[in-house]
Structures are given as structure tokens and as C-alpha cells.
Design a protein around this motif. Structure first.
Motif: not given
Length: 70
Positions: A15-16, A22-25
Motif C-alpha cells: 500500500g502507501f 516523493e509520491r507519499q509526500r
């Protein structure tokens, strides 16, 4: 279902957690903006922040001073 400790350690992120940082931020930032826009985001007053810090400090002192069982 019981898992042995080796299978729990060797699990790959899902998942997350699997996304690059960078995508999480980017996703978290968009969620924060949406929460503020809709009025659902909580903003601490200085008194609330002070109380939360005091509560965290007290909890930390209790766990640091607690005898460790072996």
C-alpha cells in the motif's frame, strides 16, 4: 492464522508504504490541503499544544522511570 516470526520480518511493504517517498509526500500534501479546504483539519491553539506537550512529557517520564521486567 499464526505466522512465525521469520515470515513477519520478511514481508515486503504494501500500500502507501510501498510508494516512493516523493509520491507519499504528494498524496499527504493533497490530503492536508483538502482537509483545510473542507474545514475538517484541526489547528491547535497554543494552549492545546502546551497541554499536549505536557501530557506527552508526563507519559514519557512514567515509561522511562518504570522498572524493566526481564
Amino acid at each position: 492464522m499464526i505466522q512465525d516470526k521469520d515470515s513477519a520480518v520478511n514481508k515486503s511493504p504494501r500500500g502507501f508504504a510501498r510508494l516512493d517517498p516523493e509520491r507519499q509526500r504528494a498524496i499527504a500534501s493533497a490530503g492536508g490541503r483538502a482537509a483545510h479546504a473542507s474545514g475538517n483539519a484541526h489547528q491547535f491553539t497554543s494552549a492545546e499544544a502546551r497541554a499536549a506537550g505536557r501530557k506527552g512529557g508526563q507519559a514519557r517520564r512514567k515509561t522511562a522511570a518504570a522498572p524493566k521486567s526481564t
